[in-house]
Design a protein around this motif. Structure first.
Motif, PDB file in Angstrom:
ATOM      1  N   GLU A  35       0.984  -1.151  -0.206  1.00  0.00           N
ATOM      2  CA  GLU A  35       0.153   0.122  -0.667  1.00  0.00           C
ATOM      3  C   GLU A  35       0.924   1.150   0.018  1.00  0.00           C
ATOM      4  O   GLU A  35       1.688   0.586   0.704  1.00  0.00           O
ATOM      5  CB  GLU A  35      -0.983   0.320   1.328  1.00  0.00           C
ATOM      6  CG  GLU A  35      -1.836  -0.730   1.390  1.00  0.00           C
ATOM      7  CD  GLU A  35      -3.089  -1.002   2.456  1.00  0.00           C
ATOM      8  OE1 GLU A  35      -2.631  -0.326   3.521  1.00  0.00           O
ATOM      9  OE2 GLU A  35      -3.836  -2.204   2.416  1.00  0.00           O
ATOM     10  N   VAL A  36       0.315   2.638  -0.807  1.00  0.00           N
ATOM     11  CA  VAL A  36       1.003   3.351  -0.969  1.00  0.00           C
ATOM     12  C   VAL A  36      -0.102   4.611  -1.201  1.00  0.00           C
ATOM     13  O   VAL A  36      -0.705   4.523  -2.250  1.00  0.00           O
ATOM     14  CB  VAL A  36       2.661   3.008  -2.159  1.00  0.00           C
ATOM     15  CG1 VAL A  36       1.702   3.454  -3.350  1.00  0.00           C
ATOM     16  CG2 VAL A  36       3.214   4.725  -1.759  1.00  0.00           C
ATOM     17  N   ARG A  37       0.205   5.962  -0.530  1.00  0.00           N
ATOM     18  CA  ARG A  37      -0.261   6.886  -0.366  1.00  0.00           C
ATOM     19  C   ARG A  37      -0.123   7.707  -2.356  1.00  0.00           C
ATOM     20  O   ARG A  37       1.148   7.888  -2.837  1.00  0.00           O
ATOM     21  CB  ARG A  37       0.189   7.954   0.477  1.00  0.00           C
ATOM     22  CG  ARG A  37      -0.265   7.621   1.874  1.00  0.00           C
ATOM     23  CD  ARG A  37      -0.064   8.167   2.804  1.00  0.00           C
ATOM     24  NE  ARG A  37      -1.786   8.718   3.168  1.00  0.00           N
ATOM     25  CZ  ARG A  37      -1.427   9.710   3.748  1.00  0.00           C
ATOM     26  NH1 ARG A  37      -0.475  10.199   4.962  1.00  0.00           N
ATOM     27  NH2 ARG A  37      -3.198  10.210   4.183  1.00  0.00           N
ATOM     28  N   LEU A  38      -0.913   8.375  -3.080  1.00  0.00           N
ATOM     29  CA  LEU A  38      -0.911   8.691  -4.055  1.00  0.00           C
ATOM     30  C   LEU A  38      -0.350  10.610  -4.003  1.00  0.00           C
ATOM     31  O   LEU A  38       0.655  10.491  -3.029  1.00  0.00           O
ATOM     32  CB  LEU A  38      -2.116   9.744  -4.205  1.00  0.00           C
ATOM     33  CG  LEU A  38      -2.659  10.356  -5.434  1.00  0.00           C
ATOM     34  CD1 LEU A  38      -2.100   9.100  -6.424  1.00  0.00           C
ATOM     35  CD2 LEU A  38      -3.391  11.006  -5.526  1.00  0.00           C
ATOM     36  N   LEU A  45       7.025   5.065  -4.047  1.00  0.00           N
ATOM     37  CA  LEU A  45       6.166   3.310  -3.714  1.00  0.00           C
ATOM     38  C   LEU A  45       8.048   2.751  -3.771  1.00  0.00           C
ATOM     39  O   LEU A  45       9.116   2.511  -5.281  1.00  0.00           O
ATOM     40  CB  LEU A  45       6.274   3.019  -4.900  1.00  0.00           C
ATOM     41  CG  LEU A  45       5.785   1.388  -5.246  1.00  0.00           C
ATOM     42  CD1 LEU A  45       5.130   0.851  -3.818  1.00  0.00           C
ATOM     43  CD2 LEU A  45       4.371   0.635  -5.906  1.00  0.00           C
ATOM     44  N   THR A  64       4.461   7.870  -7.013  1.00  0.00           N
ATOM     45  CA  THR A  64       3.022   6.789  -8.106  1.00  0.00           C
ATOM     46  C   THR A  64       1.802   7.623  -7.673  1.00  0.00           C
ATOM     47  O   THR A  64       1.383   8.617  -8.099  1.00  0.00           O
ATOM     48  CB  THR A  64       2.666   6.737  -6.470  1.00  0.00           C
ATOM     49  OG1 THR A  64       2.266   7.305  -5.421  1.00  0.00           O
ATOM     50  CG2 THR A  64       2.912   4.966  -5.728  1.00  0.00           C
ATOM     51  N   ASP A  81      -1.459   3.334 -10.984  1.00  0.00           N
ATOM     52  CA  ASP A  81      -0.968   2.118 -10.352  1.00  0.00           C
ATOM     53  C   ASP A  81      -1.784   1.358  -9.896  1.00  0.00           C
ATOM     54  O   ASP A  81      -0.984   0.268  -9.334  1.00  0.00           O
ATOM     55  CB  ASP A  81       0.257   2.804  -9.684  1.00  0.00           C
ATOM     56  CG  ASP A  81       1.568   3.623 -10.278  1.00  0.00           C
ATOM     57  OD1 ASP A  81       1.621   3.149 -11.459  1.00  0.00           O
ATOM     58  OD2 ASP A  81       2.145   4.763  -9.553  1.00  0.00           O
ATOM     59  N   ASP A  82      -2.963   1.577  -9.179  1.00  0.00           N
ATOM     60  CA  ASP A  82      -3.269   1.297  -8.307  1.00  0.00           C
ATOM     61  C   ASP A  82      -3.796  -0.448  -9.066  1.00  0.00           C
ATOM     62  O   ASP A  82      -4.459  -0.680 -10.397  1.00  0.00           O
ATOM     63  CB  ASP A  82      -4.638   1.857  -8.379  1.00  0.00           C
ATOM     64  CG  ASP A  82      -5.513   1.107  -6.882  1.00  0.00           C
ATOM     65  OD1 ASP A  82      -4.942   0.616  -5.960  1.00  0.00           O
ATOM     66  OD2 ASP A  82      -6.990   0.531  -7.161  1.00  0.00           O
ATOM     67  N   VAL A 135      -0.064  -3.293  -5.915  1.00  0.00           N
ATOM     68  CA  VAL A 135       0.143  -2.286  -4.975  1.00  0.00           C
ATOM     69  C   VAL A 135      -1.523  -1.562  -5.347  1.00  0.00           C
ATOM     70  O   VAL A 135      -2.759  -1.933  -5.809  1.00  0.00           O
ATOM     71  CB  VAL A 135       0.864  -0.973  -6.518  1.00  0.00           C
ATOM     72  CG1 VAL A 135       0.971   0.363  -5.711  1.00  0.00           C
ATOM     73  CG2 VAL A 135       1.982  -1.680  -6.996  1.00  0.00           C
ATOM     74  N   VAL A 176      -2.988   2.181  -4.054  1.00  0.00           N
ATOM     75  CA  VAL A 176      -2.265   3.244  -4.055  1.00  0.00           C
ATOM     76  C   VAL A 176      -3.815   4.001  -3.260  1.00  0.00           C
ATOM     77  O   VAL A 176      -5.094   4.234  -3.886  1.00  0.00           O
ATOM     78  CB  VAL A 176      -2.107   3.914  -5.673  1.00  0.00           C
ATOM     79  CG1 VAL A 176      -2.018   5.493  -5.025  1.00  0.00           C
ATOM     80  CG2 VAL A 176      -1.208   3.512  -6.211  1.00  0.00           C
TER      81      VAL A 176
END
Length: 152
Positions: free
Chosen positions: A47-50, A54, A120, A124-125, A147, A149
């Motif tokens: 999981e990553v924030r916009l 990443l 990101t 990318d989600d 991934v 996002v």
């Protein structure tokens, strides 16, 4: 002398012995323990924030020294279509092969062959990134990461 095995399965694991008669010394023998491992593929969700960076490790349990001895490549998959992003041969700089405008300027190979994507984007989600390490033409270890996002 060599033993050639075809269509190798886990059931061929075990101890093998080669023995032959020599003159004038008598019989000579050597034993080897063969362990057949199934091709391993590890899968992760990251999981990553916009608009953040990443970082996806290639193989979680391998060191950079181990990985630097073998060719590896990073791919991205969407809707069953795979695109090669980066390839790395031993003792050579990374080659960025992606032709996609989506990743052209955002992908870099980092420390320990980590795939770094910055920034990101929402596109990318749901994408799956995979690292393939070629230990032998017939032995490839893979790690894939899906991934997710999130907005702020």
């Amino acid at each position: 002398w060599a033993l050639h095995l075809k269509n190798v399965t886990i059931s061929l694991s075990g101890q093998y012995e080669c023995s032959f008669a020599t003159y004038p010394y008598g019989t000579k023998a050597a034993k080897i323990q063969l362990i057949i491992k199934a091709e391993e593929e590890q899968h992760y969700v990251k999981e990553v924030r916009l608009n953040q960076t990443l970082e996806i490790p290639c193989l979680e349990d391998k060191t950079s020294e181990t990985l630097s001895n073998y060719p590896l490549k990073w791919l991205v998959e969407e809707n069953g279509r795979k695109e090669e992003l980066v390839t790395k041969e031993p003792s050579c700089p990374a080659v960025y092969r992606n032709s996609s405008a989506l990743y052209r300027q955002r992908v870099h190979l980092g420390f320990n062959n980590t795939l770094k994507i910055f920034p990101t984007k929402i596109t990318d989600d749901g994408r799956m990134f995979s690292c393939h390490v070629v230990y032998h033409p017939e032995r490839v270890q893979k790690s894939s990461t899906t991934v997710r996002v999130f907005g702020k």
